[in-house]
Scaffold this active site. Structure first.
Site, PDB file in Angstrom:
ATOM      1  CB  SER A  30      -0.948  -0.044   1.209  1.00  0.00           C
ATOM      2  OG  SER A  30      -1.928   0.979   1.128  1.00  0.00           O
ATOM      3  CG  ASN A  31      -0.396   4.721  -1.283  1.00  0.00           C
ATOM      4  OD1 ASN A  31      -1.056   5.486  -0.601  1.00  0.00           O
ATOM      5  ND2 ASN A  31      -0.897   4.127  -2.358  1.00  0.00           N
ATOM      6  NE  ARG A  32       5.805   6.777   4.150  1.00  0.00           N
ATOM      7  CZ  ARG A  32       6.134   5.932   5.128  1.00  0.00           C
ATOM      8  NH1 ARG A  32       5.307   5.721   6.127  1.00  0.00           N
ATOM      9  NH2 ARG A  32       7.307   5.325   5.101  1.00  0.00           N
TER      10      ARG A  32
END
Ligand code: CTP
Length: 231
Positions: A30-32
């Site tokens: 995923s990402n932030r």
């Protein structure tokens, strides 16, 4: 405070948040992104009179009042929900941080620990915006560009490549802008070559700036259509 209803004629489709790409049933890539910017735009758009549909990736944020939320997990789910809802909208704002890669073959069962480590084979995810741009008609399309360097150059390249009306460039390497914070500093570039950098604002304020640009662009479009019709 009484708010202006300058978006009463718009149906705005907004994407927000990260996506999650499964490695196995319990792990993901995923990402932030947290969804704060996209949710702030949804909240402001509804307050200004628009009908709003929000395609959200996994996000802990509460659904803004009046907004129709469509929850998704993976990029494939998010992009197909966006494509399905695209005919409904008059403007699209893609604020989501959609994954660019996904594990090519997610494991059906939880992967076991081993001493050799694990190499992930990641397959690319096709960009949805050019495909949507091909079905654009009178819609206004706004994208985001999350960058850690050369913000203007990269954002301008994305604006052209994705055939957008406007792109909102975000320096996500700063601690007071980008992912997971309540403030933002953005550079807005449009297809006519205008460029504007905001000071540090709350994400609610940035949302209103973006929607102001949408209103101005719509007014320009309506004027040019009226001109064509009257000739
Ligand atoms: N986007 C999209 N479909 C994807 C990936 C991104 O429509 N599969 C949209 C995003 O929602 C955003 C814009 O494209 O509005 C830019 O996303 P970004 O990840 O910054 O750009 P990329 O084209 O993926 O470029 P790069 O990751 O190389 O910077």
């Amino acid at each position: 405070m009484l708010s202006r209803k300058d978006l009463a004629a718009e149906r705005i489709l907004i994407t927000a948040g990260p996506t999650q790409e499964a490695i196995d049933p319990v792990r993901f890539v995923s990402n932030r992104s947290t969804g704060k910017m996209g949710f702030a735009i949804a909240r402001a758009a509804w307050r200004r009179g628009a009908a709003v549909r929000l395609v959200a990736g996994p996000s802990a944020l509460a659904t803004p009042r009046g907004v129709e939320r469509i929850d998704t997990v993976s990029a494939a789910e998010m992009l197909s929900a966006t494509s399905r809802n695209f005919p409904w909208c008059s403007s699209l704002i893609m604020a989501a941080a959609v994954a660019d890669f996904r594990p090519r073959e997610p494991a059906a069962q939880k992967l076991k620990k081993n001493s050799r480590g694990l190499a992930l084979d990641l397959a690319p995810i096709a960009d949805e915006l050019p495909r949507l741009a091909a079905r654009k008609a009178g819609r206004i399309l706004i994208g985001f560009a999350a960058e850690t360097e050369d913000l203007e150059v990269n954002a301008l390249d994305k604006l052209r490549r994705k055939r957008l009306d406007m792109i909102v460039g975000n320096d996500v390497s700063r601690s007071d802008a980008g992912f997971a914070v309540d403030t933002n500093i953005v550079t807005i570039l449009d297809a006519d070559g205008h460029i504007e950098t905001t000071p540090k604002l709350s994400k609610d304020e940035v949302a209103d700036v973006i929607l102001d640009r949408l209103v101005a662009r719509r007014a320009g479009k309506t004027r040019s259509t009226a001109l064509r019709v009257s000739r």
